[in-house]
Design a protein around this motif. Structure first.
Motif, PDB file in Angstrom:
ATOM      1  N   GLU A 206       0.837  -1.193   0.000  1.00  0.00           N
ATOM      2  CA  GLU A 206       0.000   0.000   0.000  1.00  0.00           C
ATOM      3  C   GLU A 206       0.875   1.246   0.000  1.00  0.00           C
ATOM      4  N   LYS A 208       1.159   5.111   1.826  1.00  0.00           N
ATOM      5  CA  LYS A 208       0.725   5.884   2.990  1.00  0.00           C
ATOM      6  C   LYS A 208       1.295   7.291   2.908  1.00  0.00           C
ATOM      7  N   ARG A 209       0.446   8.262   3.215  1.00  0.00           N
ATOM      8  CA  ARG A 209       0.893   9.652   3.243  1.00  0.00           C
ATOM      9  C   ARG A 209       1.174  10.049   4.690  1.00  0.00           C
ATOM     10  N   GLY A 210       2.364  10.575   4.914  1.00  0.00           N
ATOM     11  CA  GLY A 210       2.756  10.982   6.258  1.00  0.00           C
ATOM     12  C   GLY A 210       2.256  12.360   6.618  1.00  0.00           C
ATOM     13  N   VAL A 215       4.551  10.774   0.453  1.00  0.00           N
ATOM     14  CA  VAL A 215       3.962   9.445   0.289  1.00  0.00           C
ATOM     15  C   VAL A 215       5.062   8.385   0.362  1.00  0.00           C
ATOM     16  N   ILE A 218       4.711   0.896   1.250  1.00  0.00           N
ATOM     17  CA  ILE A 218       4.884  -0.163   2.253  1.00  0.00           C
ATOM     18  C   ILE A 218       5.117  -1.469   1.509  1.00  0.00           C
ATOM     19  N   PRO A 225       9.462   1.865   5.232  1.00  0.00           N
ATOM     20  CA  PRO A 225       8.759   2.409   4.065  1.00  0.00           C
ATOM     21  C   PRO A 225       9.749   3.106   3.140  1.00  0.00           C
ATOM     22  N   ARG A 237      -0.308   4.307  -7.602  1.00  0.00           N
ATOM     23  CA  ARG A 237      -1.636   3.973  -7.071  1.00  0.00           C
ATOM     24  C   ARG A 237      -2.389   3.077  -8.058  1.00  0.00           C
TER      25      ARG A 237
END
Length: 243
Positions: A206, A208-210, A215, A218, A225, A237
């Motif tokens: 996937e 993930k945006r911090g 971005v 994972i 990451p 995406r």
């Protein structure tokens, strides 16, 4: 001229050894029976010439020749095979000659002469052409030896100065190849997430945006990451949605 003989048939190796004994100025430094052993012998002995069978167990002769293109100095390759159907692929792999078994003494002598001329005046290119069948392994040089890394075990590839770090199931290794060339060769297996990083598609879990807005990807087996550049987010995406 130092020579490695690589053939999985003992009788074929014996015939080549006998024919070479009649040729002046040559030394057989190793005889091996498969592609892995051929690459190890070349790393250990730095031969001028490899007499290479094509149909061998494991890594075949064509793939061995493609790995040898990255060696410095690069040995000259002459294929010795029972079949003439691979001639085009052999010359795509930059072999200087193609001998059909049983090898005739005059054809071997001619191939040796061509190898001598090429060895005397050769200026190795930075990168060899990668024709024919795609590789199944990457090759890391290790202090006179080497490690063959199955491409299917690679998790991600990260550029670091003039090297690429290969992160794989058994650790990390450095290879002297460009990330762009690896992307061109293995584009269906790896996807770019950053200008300096390719990730195996099967490793992506996937995005993930911090809190900082960046971005990260994972990975299934990753210990951390990996940062994804803005220009790669949309395509990545889409890639994950279709996995």
């Amino acid at each position: 001229m130092k020579i490695v003989i690589a053939d999985d048939e003992p009788l074929a190796r014996e015939r080549l050894r006998t024919l070479l004994a009649e040729q002046p100025g040559v030394e057989v430094v190793a005889e091996v029976g498969d592609g892995h052993e051929a690459l190890h012998a070349c790393a250990a002995h730095d031969p001028d010439l490899v007499l290479l069978d094509i149909a061998m167990p494991g890594i075949d002769g064509l793939e061995v020749a493609r790995h040898l293109q990255a060696f410095e100095p690069r040995p000259v390759v002459v294929f010795c095979t029972a079949y003439d159907a691979h001639a085009l692929s052999a010359f795509d792999a930059e072999a200087v000659d193609y001998l059909v078994k049983p090898v005739r003494p005059e054809r071997l002598a001619s191939a040796l002469q061509r190898a001598r001329v090429l060895t005397a005046g050769r200026q190795d290119g930075a990168e060899g052409a990668r024709g024919g069948k795609r590789r199944t392994h990457l090759c890391a040089r290790l202090r006179g030896s080497l490690r063959l890394i199955p491409v299917e075990d690679v998790r991600y590839l990260q550029a670091e100065e003039k090297y690429v770090v290969v992160h794989h199931a058994r650790g990390e290794d450095l290879i002297e190849e460009s990330l762009k060339a690896l992307e061109d060769e293995f584009g269906d297996r790896f996807v770019r997430i950053h200008r300096n990083c390719l990730v195996a598609r099967h490793e992506l879990v996937e995005l993930k945006r911090g809190l900082d807005g960046h971005v990260h990807a994972i990975l299934r087996h990753g210990d951390k990451p990996l940062e994804v550049s803005r220009r790669c987010v949309a395509q990545l995406r889409d890639t994950i949605r279709h996995l």
